[in-house]
Write a protein that holds these residues in place. Structure first.
Motif, mmCIF file in Angstrom:
data_model
loop_
_atom_site.group_PDB
_atom_site.id
_atom_site.type_symbol
_atom_site.label_atom_id
_atom_site.label_comp_id
_atom_site.label_asym_id
_atom_site.label_seq_id
_atom_site.Cartn_x
_atom_site.Cartn_y
_atom_site.Cartn_z
ATOM 1 N N VAL A 123 0.826 -1.071 0.207
ATOM 2 C CA VAL A 123 0.057 0.000 0.135
ATOM 3 C C VAL A 123 0.874 1.288 0.137
ATOM 4 O O VAL A 123 0.554 2.174 -0.720
ATOM 5 N N GLU A 142 2.442 1.989 -3.441
ATOM 6 C CA GLU A 142 1.269 2.627 -4.185
ATOM 7 C C GLU A 142 1.091 4.097 -4.080
ATOM 8 O O GLU A 142 1.068 4.909 -4.749
ATOM 9 N N TYR A 143 1.138 4.341 -2.603
ATOM 10 C CA TYR A 143 1.146 5.732 -2.243
ATOM 11 C C TYR A 143 2.290 6.651 -2.804
ATOM 12 O O TYR A 143 2.027 7.821 -3.231
#
Length: 221
Positions: A68, A71-72
């Protein structure tokens, strides 16, 4: 620019995934080493659900879970892109990023012995062959000529999985059985950002061996 902090743990490949991405993007950040046996109040505050590293804190806002976070990072700092721009190819990359993640076979291979370990080893080899044949193919990197988030997601294999193999005493990733994946491992480890941001191999082996010894206690009687 808003302050960026990374809470990590030195032997963790998940922490290093984030480090590599930040370095490739040229993002300035402060690294905070966590004691996993005595987690800080900040870590528990930032990741109250899983209580794990890594946690990226950007402008005081925490983001947990390494994939995550990757992706951030890609979305917030789009320069030096680590995913394809084409929607279809981006979706394919995301598929291979997720492939094999969190699979219990690796855990069983490390923690078990005997038949359970042999079963896990067989499943791991089948998984790695799929990754090699259908994910990597004939490319130098999963991202083509340069590494991308797929390479980073599987970047624990060259050092961490090799160290696990050494601690366990079973070798799976041979150049004869997985030649293209083996070549990829070599190429990945030669990228400056990667080789300059790795834990010490001997220290990592001692850490892994200590963990392995705790899982596989000698039989008495």
């Amino acid at each position: 620019m808003e302050e960026v902090k990374l809470h990590g743990f030195w032997p963790s490949p998940f922490s290093h995934r984030v480090i590599w991405a930040l370095k490739l993007k040229g993002v300035e950040y402060e690294y905070v080493e966590e004691d996993i046996a005595n987690k800080s109040e900040l870590l528990l505050k930032y990741n109250p659900i899983h209580k794990k590293i890594p946690v990226l804190v950007h402008g005081g806002k925490p983001i947990a879970e390494s994939l995550v976070i990757l992706e951030y990072i890609e979305e917030i700092w789009p320069h030096n892109p680590l995913l394809p721009t084409d929607a279809y190819h981006k979706a394919i990359a995301r598929f291979w990023i997720q492939f094999g993640q969190g699979n219990d076979y690796f855990r069983s291979f490390f923690q078990e012995s005997g038949e359970e370990q042999e079963k896990a080893a067989k499943e791991i080899l089948e998984m790695l062959k799929i990754l090699e044949e259908q994910g990597l193919g004939d490319k130098k990197f999963f991202g083509g000529d340069a590494i991308n988030l797929v390479d980073i997601a599987h970047g624990w294999l060259p050092l961490w999985f090799e160290t696990i193999e050494e601690a366990v005493g079973v070798k799976l990733m041979e150049p004869t059985t997985l030649p293209r994946l083996h070549a990829w491992m070599h190429n990945f480890m030669q990228v400056d950002v990667i080789k300059q941001n790795l834990p010490d191999r001997q220290k990592l082996f001692a850490h892994m061996k200590n963990l392995r010894d705790k899982f596989v206690a000698p039989t008495i009687g």
